[in-house]
Design an enzyme around this catalytic site. Structure first.
Site, PDB file in Angstrom:
ATOM      1  N   ALA A  46       1.050  -1.133  -0.019  1.00 45.45           N
ATOM      2  CA  ALA A  46       0.048  -0.087  -0.020  1.00 45.45           C
ATOM      3  C   ALA A  46       1.064   1.276  -0.003  1.00 45.45           C
ATOM      4  O   ALA A  46       1.266   1.842   1.054  1.00 45.45           O
ATOM      5  CB  ALA A  46      -0.997   0.011   1.136  1.00 45.45           C
ATOM      6  N   LYS A  93       7.165   6.027   1.997  1.00 45.12           N
ATOM      7  CA  LYS A  93       7.975   4.723   2.295  1.00 45.12           C
ATOM      8  C   LYS A  93       8.440   3.990   1.302  1.00 45.12           C
ATOM      9  O   LYS A  93       9.745   3.708   1.492  1.00 45.12           O
ATOM     10  CB  LYS A  93       6.925   3.846   3.192  1.00 45.12           C
ATOM     11  CG  LYS A  93       6.191   4.463   4.197  1.00 45.12           C
ATOM     12  CD  LYS A  93       5.327   3.546   4.815  1.00 45.12           C
ATOM     13  CE  LYS A  93       4.567   3.839   6.045  1.00 45.12           C
ATOM     14  NZ  LYS A  93       3.651   5.243   5.593  1.00 45.12           N
ATOM     15  N   CYS A  95      -1.648   3.138  11.202  1.00 42.84           N
ATOM     16  CA  CYS A  95      -1.832   4.567  11.978  1.00 42.84           C
ATOM     17  C   CYS A  95      -2.954   4.565  12.788  1.00 42.84           C
ATOM     18  O   CYS A  95      -3.448   5.760  12.920  1.00 42.84           O
ATOM     19  CB  CYS A  95      -1.597   5.883  10.978  1.00 42.84           C
ATOM     20  SG  CYS A  95      -2.922   5.568   9.916  1.00 42.84           S
TER      21      CYS A  95
END
Length: 611
Positions: A410, A416, A535
């Site tokens: 994702a 990232k 998160c």
């Protein structure tokens, strides 16, 4: 025998016929002497008997003491005298009848109206009238003087009374001032105005006096609010206020009072045995606290209850408060194009105030900047990217090695992915996948700007990747979640999350984690690592998902994340027992670590065969 004479005056002139002569020659001589005005110190009447002047005459004579007999008239002596026997008999008879004998006037003379009087001659009568008029004038003048004297005495008495009244008022005012001074001195410890304060106030300007008065008013209101806190805690809100809390319609004053109650309840719960009200249970205090937290921070019942199960009362308030505050701005240096030292110097030259992040070798914290951080030449050139501190943690736990094949399941918007590419130094291969095609465009933009040349962007379902591509050395799954850890970035989470939403995301996360495990090659010489991160702070999206993966894929184990800080994951939660290895996972909270809420778990795949 004593001698006596009656001296009579008359207001009207007397006729000669009205005159009378004394029967006694001695009496006639005495009358003649009186009419002639002879002055003599010899007493005419000398008798030890009672005076012929009755009591009424004496009283009238005392009241009109100012009136005196005219000069030349014979008057009664003060000494007593003896009356003839025949006059004594007549006097006794006259005592029975007051009208039988003439009465003396206030001046000591007989009145013509009371009886008849005779004179020796008309000249004597005229002279007597003149003397009477002079006596009356003198008496009138003396009466006027007496009235003036009495008026002056009256005015003096009024003046004395007024002065006495003023003295009494002055004494009362002095007593009041002394009492007020005593009260001010006794209240000086409580912040009341003292004499020195009053003297200093006299030297202040009007605007300074107004400012001081305003400060005193504010202080008094604060004291009143503080005095009402305990009462507010003990009493639950009215039904209308409960409806307003549920609807989020409380006014500013209600919010202010709720904040005060929150702090007071926390103080009581922190020392419950000592500070509690015996009539109120702990659950009632907690219910009051949750109602105020929901009103102040605008959370729905579900999410507030979810967070209340994660934290104690003190931590809950701290988390909610931190979630309403923005997190520090952090950028990550792109080591493919520059070094952190050089980037920091370039930003400082542009007036940016920045500092190295101690736990990361490529991160910089920005405190303030005269220019937009997202529009500097260094940003446009790809020397750095704006990236939250917590989003760097999963890549640090993944720790990719040069030449490896890494999957980011994702990947959008690419923070990232580009971090992995920088750690690989453009060696090996990075597969960046995202199910949302629109987000893939932002992903590709960042890949190009930061100069990552070993990246392949895909747009497929994450669950299908093991069937399409497999054999990765490392897989990073930063799974879609409820966002309960990044409320400061998206406040809509407070009211939009519910049990259905959490259940849906939890189910999707479980499927994606199983697919990520299946996509890793357990026989990789350097890898075989899966990192799962969210998160979110909810256990439904973290520990329960990891527990599910450990149950469904016994060929994986939890290992240390390699992160130097963070809170260990739950091994027990609300009566549910998790694997003891769950303590190897890491939790990050905004009120503890000053970064977005995050969860990181690291697996190592030991076999490609699922038992």
């Amino acid at each position: 025998m004593g001698k006596y004479v009656f001296a009579v005056t008359r207001q009207q002139p007397l006729d000669e016929d009205d005159l009378w002569s004394a029967s006694d020659s001695e009496s006639a001589d005495a009358a003649a002497a009186t009419a002639a005005g002879d002055d003599s110190d010899e007493e005419i009447i000398d008798n030890d008997d009672e005076s012929v002047v009755d009591t009424d005459v004496e009283e009238d004579a005392e009241e009109d003491a100012a009136v005196v007999a005219p000069e030349g008239a014979a008057t009664f002596a003060d000494d007593d005298f003896d009356l003839p026997s025949e006059l004594e008999d007549e006097d006794d008879e006259a005592g029975d009848d007051d009208e039988a004998r003439p009465k003396a006037s206030a001046s000591g003379f007989l009145s013509a109206e009371d009886g008849e009087a005779e004179y020796d001659s008309p000249a004597q009568a005229v002279e007597s009238d003149s003397d009477s008029e002079a006596a009356e004038a003198e008496a009138a003048e003396e009466d006027s003087e007496q009235e003036d004297s009495e008026q002056e005495d009256s005015e003096q008495e009024d003046s004395e009374q007024e002065e006495a009244s003023e003295e009494e008022d002055s004494d009362d005012e002095e007593e009041e001032e002394q009492t007020a001074a005593k009260n001010m001195l006794s209240d000086s410890d409580d912040g009341s105005v003292t004499d020195s304060d009053a003297d200093s106030d006299a030297d202040l300007l009007p605007i300074e006096k107004d400012a001081k008065a305003l400060d005193e008013q504010i202080a008094q209101e604060e004291q009143e609010d503080a005095a009402d806190i305990q009462t507010n805690i003990a009493s639950f809100p009215a039904l209308q206020e409960q409806d307003d809390i549920a609807a989020g319609k409380l006014t500013g004053d209600s919010i202010f009072g709720a904040r005060d109650r929150i702090q007071e309840v926390l103080r009581i719960l922190n020392n419950f045995k000592t500070l509690r009200d015996p009539k109120i249970d702990r659950c009632d205090y907690v219910a009051r606290l949750h109602a105020d937290l929901k009103a102040v921070y605008n959370y729905n019942d579900f999410l507030l209850e979810l967070l209340a199960h994660l934290f104690n009362e003190q931590e809950l308030v701290a988390f909610l408060e931190a979630s309403d505050s923005p997190r520090p701005m952090v950028i990550r240096t792109n080591t493919l194009k520059t070094r952190r030292k050089d980037l920091a110097q370039a930003l400082v030259d542009r007036g940016v105030n920045c500092e190295n992040v101690p736990w990361n070798k490529v991160a910089l914290q920005i405190f303030d900047s005269p220019v937009p951080i997202g529009a500097t030449p260094e940003y446009l050139a790809g020397h750095y990217i704006l990236q939250g501190a917590s989003s760097m943690l999963p890549v640090m736990a993944l720790a990719p090695q040069e030449g490896e094949r890494v999957l980011d399941m994702a990947a959008a918007p690419g923070g990232k992915t580009t971090h992995i590419g920088a750690l690989l130094k453009n060696s090996g291969m990075v597969v960046a996948n995202d199910v949302n095609a629109a987000r893939c465009r932002s992903l590709m933009a960042n890949v190009h700007r930061l100069g990552v040349r070993n990246c392949v962007v895909t747009n497929v379902e994450g669950q299908a990747i093991p069937r399409m591509l497999g054999g990765f050395d490392r897989v990073l799954l930063d799974a879609p979640c409820s966002g309960t850890g990044v409320i400061s970035k998206d406040p809509t989470v407070k009211m939009s999350r519910d049990a259905i939403n959490i259940a849906h995301t939890s189910h999707m996360q479980r499927q994606l984690l199983l697919a990520a495990i299946d996509a890793v090659d357990a026989h990789s010489k350097t890898g075989g690592v899966i990192v799962y991160s969210t998160c979110s702070v909810a256990t439904e999206e973290n520990e329960r998902v990891v527990e599910y993966a450990l149950t469904m894929r016994p060929n994986v184990r939890l290992v240390e994340t390699g992160l130097e800080f963070g809170t260990p994951g739950f091994t027990r939660f609300r009566g549910r027992q998790f694997s003891d290895s769950m303590k190897l996972t890491r939790r990050f909270y905004p009120h503890v670590h000053n970064m977005d809420g995050f969860y990181v778990a690291k697996f190592r795949k030991v076999s490609n065969v699922v038992p």
